[in-house]
Scaffold this motif. Structure first.
Motif, PDB file in Angstrom:
ATOM      1  N   UNK A  48       1.595  36.957  49.407  1.00  0.00           N
ATOM      2  CA  UNK A  48       2.462  36.848  50.581  1.00  0.00           C
ATOM      3  C   UNK A  48       2.381  38.144  51.393  1.00  0.00           C
ATOM      4  N   UNK A  49       2.208  38.010  52.702  1.00  0.00           N
ATOM      5  CA  UNK A  49       2.109  39.208  53.529  1.00  0.00           C
ATOM      6  C   UNK A  49       3.474  39.872  53.698  1.00  0.00           C
ATOM      7  N   UNK A 107       9.287  39.959  55.741  1.00  0.00           N
ATOM      8  CA  UNK A 107      10.255  40.491  56.705  1.00  0.00           C
ATOM      9  C   UNK A 107      10.819  39.357  57.570  1.00  0.00           C
ATOM     10  N   UNK A 108       9.949  38.472  58.061  1.00  0.00           N
ATOM     11  CA  UNK A 108      10.402  37.352  58.877  1.00  0.00           C
ATOM     12  C   UNK A 108      11.399  36.471  58.128  1.00  0.00           C
ATOM     13  N   UNK A 110      17.292  37.929  43.535  1.00  0.00           N
ATOM     14  CA  UNK A 110      16.204  38.896  43.475  1.00  0.00           C
ATOM     15  C   UNK A 110      14.955  38.284  44.084  1.00  0.00           C
ATOM     16  N   UNK A 111      14.320  39.028  44.968  1.00  0.00           N
ATOM     17  CA  UNK A 111      13.015  38.657  45.487  1.00  0.00           C
ATOM     18  C   UNK A 111      11.985  39.457  44.710  1.00  0.00           C
ATOM     19  N   UNK A 112      10.952  38.770  44.208  1.00  0.00           N
ATOM     20  CA  UNK A 112       9.926  39.404  43.382  1.00  0.00           C
ATOM     21  C   UNK A 112       8.623  39.544  44.164  1.00  0.00           C
ATOM     22  N   UNK A 113       7.861  40.560  43.831  1.00  0.00           N
ATOM     23  CA  UNK A 113       6.574  40.803  44.457  1.00  0.00           C
ATOM     24  C   UNK A 113       5.556  39.768  43.988  1.00  0.00           C
TER      25      UNK A 113
END
Length: 75
Positions: A12-13, A18-19, A5-8
């Motif tokens: 971080x832009x 996305x990159x 899981x990636x968390x907000x």
């Protein structure tokens, strides 16, 4: 099977996320954009799934980029 899981976060832009999704997970740009928006709007999103060992490596890769990621057992 496990999920990463990636968390907000508040610093971080969206472009950087996305990159990283493209370079680390080899997502195409539309998929990376969709995942980034889900993280931004819902607070988290699954970015990869697989064995525990592989997903632990993915979490560590995300941490190396300064992103907040965690591991969860897939349902």
């Amino acid at each position: 099977m496990f999920n990463v899981l990636l968390h907000n976060d508040n610093f971080t832009t969206m472009e950087f996320v996305i990159e990283v999704l493209i370079s680390v997970f080899h997502h195409d740009e539309p998929t990376a954009f969709r995942i980034m928006l889900q993280v931004h709007n819902e607070g988290k999103a699954v970015v990869s799934s697989g064995t525990r060992e592989a997903m632990e490596a993915d979490v560590n890769a995300m941490h190396a980029y300064g992103l907040w990621a965690s591991l969860e057992r897939a349902q």
